[in-house]
Scaffold this motif. Structure first.
Motif, PDB file in Angstrom:
ATOM      1  N   PHE A 532       0.716  -1.090  -0.424  1.00 36.55           N
ATOM      2  CA  PHE A 532       0.167   0.269  -0.070  1.00 36.55           C
ATOM      3  C   PHE A 532       1.072   1.556  -0.057  1.00 36.55           C
ATOM      4  O   PHE A 532       1.691   1.472   0.752  1.00 36.55           O
ATOM      5  N   LYS A 533       0.434   2.254  -1.088  1.00 37.45           N
ATOM      6  CA  LYS A 533       1.386   3.130  -0.783  1.00 37.45           C
ATOM      7  C   LYS A 533       0.952   4.222  -0.518  1.00 37.45           C
ATOM      8  O   LYS A 533      -0.303   4.464  -0.134  1.00 37.45           O
ATOM      9  N   GLU A 534       2.353   5.248   0.213  1.00 33.47           N
ATOM     10  CA  GLU A 534       1.058   6.005   1.262  1.00 33.47           C
ATOM     11  C   GLU A 534       1.458   7.281   0.835  1.00 33.47           C
ATOM     12  O   GLU A 534       2.376   7.600   0.186  1.00 33.47           O
ATOM     13  N   ASN A 535       0.165   8.317   0.625  1.00 34.84           N
ATOM     14  CA  ASN A 535      -0.079   9.834   0.367  1.00 34.84           C
ATOM     15  C   ASN A 535       0.984  10.184   1.458  1.00 34.84           C
ATOM     16  O   ASN A 535       0.824  10.835   2.378  1.00 34.84           O
ATOM     17  N   PRO A 536       2.246  11.129   0.242  1.00 36.50           N
ATOM     18  CA  PRO A 536       2.789  12.411   1.924  1.00 36.50           C
ATOM     19  C   PRO A 536       2.717  13.356   2.051  1.00 36.50           C
ATOM     20  O   PRO A 536       2.762  13.473   3.514  1.00 36.50           O
ATOM     21  N   LYS A 537       1.702  13.713   1.581  1.00 40.79           N
ATOM     22  CA  LYS A 537       0.848  15.260   1.871  1.00 40.79           C
ATOM     23  C   LYS A 537      -0.333  14.722   3.288  1.00 40.79           C
ATOM     24  O   LYS A 537       0.412  14.933   4.428  1.00 40.79           O
ATOM     25  N   GLU A 538      -0.917  13.464   3.588  1.00 40.63           N
ATOM     26  CA  GLU A 538      -1.264  12.810   4.339  1.00 40.63           C
ATOM     27  C   GLU A 538      -0.230  12.749   4.974  1.00 40.63           C
ATOM     28  O   GLU A 538      -0.823  12.383   6.624  1.00 40.63           O
ATOM     29  N   GLN A 539       0.291  11.847   5.098  1.00 43.74           N
ATOM     30  CA  GLN A 539       1.301  11.372   6.491  1.00 43.74           C
ATOM     31  C   GLN A 539       1.928  12.666   6.986  1.00 43.74           C
ATOM     32  O   GLN A 539       1.489  13.156   7.750  1.00 43.74           O
TER      33      GLN A 539
END
Length: 608
Positions: A532-539
């Protein structure tokens, strides 16, 4: 009857005292009071509420703790300073009368300040003195470069020079040097003395220029030097005894001769000559080597724990560093600064010499064919020997910091040197790309060492890799040739070959049925999940929310400390980003310069 609390009789108003009030209480002048505070290690304090501490005054005044001033009242030096004041008045009276005999008698009986008890008071243990050795050695090395002036006498500078040479000889004998660095300020050295890291600066040797009093007050520096001279004498004596060295050491050249006191160049050459000799010992000098061997044997027994493995790796790298230049002979050209290089080479077991016609203390000539390295700092050299490497001085510093002998091809005569990286920024966020590449190389070497590949086996492993690669390429080539031959002669296949192909197809069909059955079974089993690729903005937003929640959970008494920590972290990241941007701009300018250079070269070729 209720006791009345008077204003400023308790709290901060009663704890602090102004400098003027302290001088009045001690009956000392400004100069004597300042000197006494430097010797005793007492300094001004900053109160929480300045107006209350100054008893209602809004001016900014220099404040001291009342306890510190009462502590100074019991100091014997106060009486010596008062006696000096009286003697100064008597000497001036004799000078005014013209009685030179009385003046000389009073100057001979002038009271001296003894600082032995202050050294013992400020440093109760030997380790306390070693912890404060950084400032001591930095100031003494600075004073060792000064000529005799009105404030700084020849006795002080010659004593500072002798103490610094004695300290450098201890570092050479103990092989305690760990890091070196060259900067605009001077040469940075770091030594491991009794488990404590001591860092000091040796200034570049330039002709002395007199400074104005507004910039440098040599009287204040003289007070520090008087204390540090006594402290360094105690420390050197104890350090020499730990190595069973004779103290005070005797040198082959006289450091206190009249010729060296008048001429600075001769003194510098004599000081470097004193470094290039061994000291007298009271034992054979084999105890340290035996202890190191025993320690390594004890560490080899416990290889399972990570901590023991790290300690063992550090011990092995230290043993290699201590004998880095062992068996090597260096010759220094006359344009190279000799003192730091002689000190570094001798610390790691190397032998060094220079031109005996120019400077004293040379041990071998340039024509010696056993010389392995010649250090040179000029664009070219007329006569060269095939049996030795000609390197620039930076090779010595970089090899020590990397703890291995670096390849000499980047440091040849006239070559553009690689960047000289500082070894004192281990905790910084920004890492230069050159150092990152060096760290990667060191990690690869560690991995090879863990896999059991030593330095001697590197050539064999490379040969095996080449053989495997050539065999693999040969198999691929044979397969391609066979395939091409079959395509060209497809019509010549016999019926037996066709039958074989048919049987192969049947086997493949049965194999497909088996795979289908296995796939059905797999559907009933547990399947591995997908990445699952995480969204950097959300992180980033989540981390901000976590930090805000963490800040709310901090107790009220620790909030100030937490804010300071966060501000420090933000400041460090900001500095790292600025350094990265600066590096990107420099790389961009280099690329533009290279493209312009290529364009000009093409134009010149076309013009021809």
């Amino acid at each position: 009857m209720v006791k009345r609390n008077h204003k400023y009789q308790s709290g901060e108003g009663a704890q602090y005292m102004t400098r003027k009030a302290a001088m009045r209480k001690l009956q000392l002048s400004m100069q004597d009071f300042r000197r006494l505070c430097i010797l005793k290690g007492i300094y001004p304090r900053e109160p929480k509420h300045r107006v209350i501490a100054q008893r209602g005054s809004t001016d900014i005044k220099i404040l001291f703790h009342k306890k510190d001033i009462t502590f100074l009242l019991h100091e014997p030096i106060v009486w010596t300073l008062r006696e000096r004041k009286i003697f100064n008045r008597r000497i001036a009276h004799a000078r005014a009368k013209g009685n030179n005999l009385l003046k000389n008698v009073r100057m001979a009986n002038y009271p001296e300040i003894k600082l032995d008890h202050i050294v013992k008071e400020r440093f109760p243990t030997f380790m306390d003195a070693i912890k404060e050795l950084d400032d001591c050695m930095t100031l003494l090395f600075l004073f060792s470069t000064f000529p005799a002036t009105k404030v700084i006498t020849r006795d002080l500078t010659s004593l500072a020079r002798r103490l610094t040479i004695e300290f450098m000889h201890y570092v050479i004998a103990a092989k305690a040097l760990r890091k070196v660095f060259v900067s605009i300020k001077g040469y940075y050295f770091q030594a491991d003395i009794k488990g404590e890291l001591v860092t000091w600066i040796v200034p570049h040797y330039f002709p002395f220029q007199p400074q104005r009093k507004e910039y440098v007050d040599f009287k204040i520096m003289r007070s520090f030097a008087d204390f540090f001279v006594v402290m360094a004498g105690f420390v050197n004596f104890r350090l020499y005894n730990t190595l069973n060295l004779v103290y005070p050491p005797t040198f082959s050249v006289s450091l206190d001769s009249k010729n060296s006191q008048t001429n600075e160049d001769t003194f510098v050459s004599e000081r470097i000559a004193a470094l290039n000799m061994d000291l007298l010992r009271s034992d054979s000098g084999t105890v340290d080597e035996e202890d190191e061997a025993i320690d390594l044997q004890l560490l080899e027994g416990d290889k399972d724990s990570d901590q023991a493995r790290k300690i063992q790796e550090e011990a092995l790298s230290l043993n290699k560093l201590k004998t880095l230049f062992k068996g090597l002979k260096f010759f220094i050209n006359r344009e190279v600064p000799r003192e730091p290089l002689v000190f570094i080479i001798r610390c790691f077991g190397g032998r060094v010499s220079w031109d005996r016609n120019l400077f004293v203390g040379a041990t071998f000539d340039e024509t010696d064919e056993t010389i392995t390295h010649q250090i040179i700092d000029r664009p070219s050299l007329s006569q060269q020997y095939i049996s030795r490497d000609y390197v620039q001085p930076q090779w010595i510093f970089d090899s020590v910091n990397q703890r291995k002998l670096l390849p000499t091809n980047k440091y040849f005569v006239g070559a553009v040197l690689p960047p000289h990286l500082s070894p004192f920024h281990n905790d910084s966020i920004y890492v230069p790309p050159e150092e990152a590449s060096l760290q990667e190389g060191n990690e690869f070497e560690k991995q090879d060492r863990e896999d059991g590949i030593s330095d001697d086996e590197d050539d064999n492993t490379d040969q095996h890799r080449l053989e495997e690669e050539t065999a693999r390429k040969q198999v691929q080539l044979d397969y391609a040739l066979e395939k091409a031959f079959r395509e060209e002669n497809s019509e010549v296949y016999t019926s037996s070959d066709k039958a074989e192909d048919k049987s192969k197809k049947d086997e493949e069909h049965s194999g497909e049925e088996d795979t289908k059955r296995k796939e059905k079974k797999k559907k009933m089993a547990v399947v591995s999940g997908k990445i699952f690729k995480e969204n950097p903005k959300e992180q980033k937003q989540l981390t901000k929310q976590e930090e805000a929640l963490r800040a709310k959970m901090v107790k009220s008494r620790h909030k100030k400390l937490y804010r300071k920590m966060m501000d420090k972290q933000k400041k460090a990241t900001k500095e790292a980003n600025l350094l990265k941007e600066k590096r990107q701009q420099i790389d961009k300018q280099k690329r533009l310069a290279q493209t312009e250079k290529r364009k000009t070269e093409r134009k010149n070729i076309l013009a021809k």
